[in-house]
Design an enzyme around this catalytic site. Structure first.
Site, mmCIF file in Angstrom:
data_model
loop_
_atom_site.group_PDB
_atom_site.id
_atom_site.type_symbol
_atom_site.label_atom_id
_atom_site.label_comp_id
_atom_site.label_asym_id
_atom_site.label_seq_id
_atom_site.Cartn_x
_atom_site.Cartn_y
_atom_site.Cartn_z
ATOM 1 N N ARG A 122 0.851 -1.200 0.000
ATOM 2 C CA ARG A 122 0.000 0.000 0.000
ATOM 3 C C ARG A 122 0.878 1.237 0.000
ATOM 4 O O ARG A 122 1.070 1.904 1.012
ATOM 5 C CB ARG A 122 -0.945 -0.039 1.189
ATOM 6 N N GLN A 127 -1.155 2.153 -5.965
ATOM 7 C CA GLN A 127 -2.590 2.270 -5.717
ATOM 8 C C GLN A 127 -3.428 1.764 -6.889
ATOM 9 O O GLN A 127 -4.454 1.113 -6.693
ATOM 10 C CB GLN A 127 -2.952 3.719 -5.402
ATOM 11 N N ASP A 130 -3.872 -2.108 -6.923
ATOM 12 C CA ASP A 130 -4.347 -2.719 -5.689
ATOM 13 C C ASP A 130 -5.732 -3.352 -5.861
ATOM 14 O O ASP A 130 -6.747 -2.667 -5.849
ATOM 15 C CB ASP A 130 -4.383 -1.649 -4.595
ATOM 16 N N SER A 133 -8.302 -2.862 -2.837
ATOM 17 C CA SER A 133 -9.039 -1.599 -2.811
ATOM 18 C C SER A 133 -10.149 -1.579 -3.855
ATOM 19 O O SER A 133 -11.292 -1.210 -3.565
ATOM 20 C CB SER A 133 -8.089 -0.424 -3.030
ATOM 21 N N TYR A 230 -3.616 -0.948 7.463
ATOM 22 C CA TYR A 230 -4.486 -2.005 7.945
ATOM 23 C C TYR A 230 -4.644 -1.901 9.452
ATOM 24 O O TYR A 230 -3.774 -1.413 10.161
ATOM 25 C CB TYR A 230 -3.903 -3.379 7.600
#
Length: 374
Positions: A122, A127, A130, A133, A230
């Site tokens: 992350r 991004q 990912d 996400s 997280y």
């Protein structure tokens, strides 16, 4: 010329596909050759003809695997179904490394370089790669729609000549990507939304979406802020204080959505049977962590059960319930990942250490990822 193969998913109930006509065209634009297993896009309403029109070769599974430098999937395929794979070929998918360790070992034995897309670090530049996400965003949205479908009452306040209908009260537990989208969707549907999380940094995010933050105050030993954004486990003192706060709040809610996950560990238990019993009959709880052990006592994977008059929704693989959009986002994650490392001279992607070491599970016949060796 790199050969990329997209496999048809074989996991029960999986409707997503790892490439779309859009990403096929982009891969070909990089100079790659793309083969797609026949029927791979059926669950996401993408016909074989659409892949062919985009420039892909639609073929049998054996033909897709044969000679492929890179195999793409949504979920990790059964190693036995990869007969004929070229030693050193990449396999990029959601591989569930902690839950499917035997499968990871089999990939190593087959000489596959397995890349777990859910291990993507992350960091800012990753991004767009990912999958957690992109897929969690859809899960949060779908969770609210599933709750609305089970609730049996209206979400927004309605003022009519016959009287006023009160707005539904929606409580989101866990304010990651899925939780934030659940808050936003609940607000758009007109619910009174509140939310909680162990990470104090989420308070402003909750407020920015127009929801009410519900937080334990002045309790020492909070360990909620983990690496990479997280959550981690809470202290015993915090767990006790949170349970008391949640118990008093949850009894007044119509809908609760739980999203809490800790990578590599069973989902934390957030709601007990005793707390469910305090909710009024007809209320709904949606447990998005049900496949990881569940946040809610009594939640059953793949079922909607009733306890104390409260419906507990435990759908499996929620992103697959929005297969077309989930596939489009997953496919873009794949393309963004591979294209970011594409070496034009070599005609193949070349991973750097930061991302390569994070997601690579196997190489040269061995399991190499530190998270699996520690």
């Amino acid at each position: 010329m790199a050969k990329i193969g997209a496999l048809r998913e074989s996991a029960a109930g999986e409707r997503r596909v790892s490439v779309t006509p859009e990403t096929v065209k982009k891969f070909i634009g990089l100079g790659a050759e793309v083969a797609v297993e026949a029927g791979a896009g059926e669950g996401a309403s993408i016909a074989d003809a659409a892949f062919a029109e985009a420039g892909a070769r639609v073929a049998t599974r054996a033909e897709v695997i044969s000679g492929a430098d890179i195999l793409l999937g949504v979920q990790g395929p059964d190693p036995a179904s990869l007969s004929g794979v070229k030693p050193g070929a990449w396999l990029a998918a959601a591989l569930n490394p902690f839950g499917e360790r035997a499968r990871v070992d089999a990939y190593a034995a087959a000489g596959i370089e397995a890349l777990a897309m859910e291990f993507m670090p992350r960091i800012t530049r990753a991004q767009s790669m990912d999958i957690l996400s992109s897929q969690s965003n859809l899960s949060g949205y779908k969770a609210v729609l599933d709750a609305a479908g089970e609730y049996g009452r209206a979400f927004p306040m309605m003022m009519t000549a016959a009287g006023t209908v009160s707005a539904a009260r929606l409580f989101v537990m866990g304010v990651g990507v899925a939780g934030l989208q659940a808050i936003a969707t609940g607000r758009r549907l007109g619910a009174q939304v509140s939310a909680t999380d162990v990470r104090s940094a989420t308070r402003e995010q909750i407020q920015s979406l127009g929801a009410k933050p519900i937080f334990v105050e002045n309790v020492a030993g909070i360990e909620g802020e983990g690496s990479g954004g997280y959550a981690t486990e809470m202290s015993a003192e915090y767990q006790k204080a949170q349970a008391e706060l949640v118990s008093s709040h949850i009894a007044r809610q119509d809908i609760v959505i739980t999203t809490a996950l800790i990578p590599g560990r069973p989902a934390p238990r957030l709601i007990s049977d005793a707390q469910i019993a305090t909710m009024r009959p007809g209320s709904v709880i949606v447990d998005l962590a049900v496949e990881a052990g569940g946040n809610v006592e009594g939640a059953v994977p793949g079922e909607v059960v009733v306890r104390h008059g409260v419906k507990i929704v435990g759908h499996r693989n929620v992103p697959s319930r929005l297969a077309a959009d989930a596939s489009a986002l997953f496919a873009r994650n794949h393309f963004n990942f591979l294209s970011a490392f594409w070496d034009k001279e070599k005609g193949v992607p070349v991973l750097d250490e930061e991302i390569g070491d994070a997601i690579r599970l196997t190489k040269d016949g061995k399991v190499v990822n530190p998270r699996l060796l520690g």
